[in-house]
Design an enzyme around this catalytic site. Structure first.
Site, PDB file in Angstrom:
ATOM      1  N   TYR A 227       6.235  -9.444   7.116  1.00  0.00           N
ATOM      2  CA  TYR A 227       6.214  -8.340   7.066  1.00  0.00           C
ATOM      3  C   TYR A 227       6.611  -8.089   8.580  1.00  0.00           C
ATOM      4  O   TYR A 227       6.230  -8.764   9.315  1.00  0.00           O
ATOM      5  CB  TYR A 227       4.596  -7.845   7.055  1.00  0.00           C
ATOM      6  CG  TYR A 227       4.082  -7.586   5.515  1.00  0.00           C
ATOM      7  CD1 TYR A 227       4.308  -6.244   5.167  1.00  0.00           C
ATOM      8  CD2 TYR A 227       3.688  -8.558   4.944  1.00  0.00           C
ATOM      9  CE1 TYR A 227       3.901  -6.357   3.724  1.00  0.00           C
ATOM     10  CE2 TYR A 227       3.402  -8.682   3.529  1.00  0.00           C
ATOM     11  CZ  TYR A 227       3.361  -7.145   3.036  1.00  0.00           C
ATOM     12  OH  TYR A 227       2.973  -6.842   1.504  1.00  0.00           O
TER      13      TYR A 227
ATOM     14  N   ASP B 127       0.858  -1.014  -0.079  1.00  0.00           N
ATOM     15  CA  ASP B 127      -0.007  -0.058   0.070  1.00  0.00           C
ATOM     16  C   ASP B 127       1.005   1.328  -0.074  1.00  0.00           C
ATOM     17  O   ASP B 127       2.162   1.376   0.300  1.00  0.00           O
ATOM     18  CB  ASP B 127      -0.878   0.150   1.177  1.00  0.00           C
ATOM     19  CG  ASP B 127      -1.849  -1.008   1.365  1.00  0.00           C
ATOM     20  OD1 ASP B 127      -2.137  -1.599   0.068  1.00  0.00           O
ATOM     21  OD2 ASP B 127      -2.491  -1.212   2.364  1.00  0.00           O
TER      22      ASP B 127
END
Lengths: 260, 260
Positions: free
Chosen positions: A118, A60
């Site tokens: 992540y 994103d």
């Protein structure tokens, strides 16, 4: 035609996400370019051909990378070290290429990936510092043990609908979570997630919920209850992308395998 | 009138140095403001009076800080925690205040300082990374042991004319160097300097010379010869300010004393 695999780092703050989107208004601001735009421009300049890239997945707007993987096809014989050097010479300061290597034509940056790692980075102290640009400041003290008690409920195969943004078009909601763990180093709190896949905004929603649980001193089981509700109105707020970094994309069916 | 002491951090990349200069053309670019301008604006806004600040010393354009000290006088009774919080709320992201405390009116940020600690940070690897914005990339391998052999010649009281920019107006050239030491952590090389005072551009000139000695595989004694020549045409190039950080300003005649 030879397929090449790149490992790409970036500071996401200045970009409108990793991948070119049809709706990107690239003429409204100089910061609205995507990482993909910049990378394709640079590779195309060096190879003197129009190159299209395939990313392991979209990150994103605002999300950083230390290990995004990208493949592209090219007729030219590329010398990895020299090419990486040249790429880093022309890419913007906030994007860099860590490595390049030849891969089989059957390899696919997105479809061959078996897991993604992540990390969400929080700086947990009373005052912000000019030195902590790429992490989230949380002023109330965080309890790592309690965080881990909550995060453990996410391990395994679950329907993560509760942490899924409504507007996503992807109907799949099942993810296999290999790791969900908080650790502390000085003032920094790292929350690491490894899963076969992540839903849109899922990590930011999990971390937002986890922080809400901490701030309100709710029981760690609250995270389990929210997960099991399969209802995204139960989750806490979706936290800023500021502290989120794609650390590694894992291939070869081995999540403990050698890093790219 | 109460005197207050601030410890201020900043990323120097965006500023034309720490202190307001008569020749600063603040209308030519939004990045040409100084740290002092921003800080005085913020303090003046909060105290609703025009505040003048005194810095421990000037840091050049591009130089960073983790411990710049600044004093100012104010009629108001300031509550440190709340005030620091408010300052950090209105200062630009690249400047932050670490602490504020009351000091005696005889204390002076510049004149009371007995030593300064600066660190030059190098990342020593083949490729730059998007994550290493505030250090200098050196691609050829550095030999820490040889660096330290050279740096040891700087310890003690010396005339540092060889590492002094011609255009400085300050006639004093004698500095007492307490520490000049390189260390390595992963890919990062830190070169630490503690001295009672530093001449204009002195550290950047020393580090530039040290790197030239490394790159050309000259003997560590070369640094001694250059120092003893007292001639600034003998020194290597003045290196970029990119990797230079003011770490701490030391008071109380005790260079091992408690940090501010």
């Amino acid at each position: 035609m030879q397929r090449y695999l790149l490992v790409v780092e970036y500071i996401g703050t200045m970009y409108s996400g990793s991948q070119t989107q049809p709706h990107t208004l690239s003429n409204t601001s100089k910061y609205i370019n995507t990482v993909q735009d910049e990378l394709e421009d640079a590779i195309s300049t060096l190879t003197k051909t129009k190159i299209k890239t395939i990313f392991s997945g979209r990150t994103d707007a605002g999300v950083h990378s230390k290990g995004q993987t990208v493949h592209f096809d090219c007729n030219l014989e590329i010398e990895p070290r020299k090419f990486v050097n040249s790429l880093n010479g022309i890419l913007p300061d906030t994007i860099s290429v860590k490595s390049l290597r030849k891969v089989e034509n059957t390899f696919h940056a997105q479809r061959s990936a078996v897991a993604r790692y992540y990390r969400y980075t929080i700086v947990n102290r009373e005052q912000r510092s000019a030195w902590d640009a790429n992490c989230l400041l949380i002023k109330y003290p965080l309890d790592i043990e309690k965080m881990n008690e909550a995060l453990r409920y996410l391990i395994g195969v679950h329907d993560f609908s509760s942490f899924k943004k409504v507007r996503t078009s992807n109907p799949a909601k099942i993810c296999k979570m290999y790791k969900a763990e908080a650790s502390k180093q000085g003032d920094y709190v790292y929350i690491d997630f490894v899963a076969d896949r992540f839903l849109y905004n899922m990590i930011r929603s999990i971390v937002g919920t986890l922080l809400l649980i901490q701030r309100k001193s709710l029981a760690p089981e609250t995270l389990k209850d929210i997960l099991e509700a399969r209802d995204n109105t139960k989750a806490g707020p979706t936290i800023s992308p500021m502290g989120l970094t794609l650390m590694e994309v894992i291939y070869n069916n081995n999540i403990d395998g050698e890093s790219l």
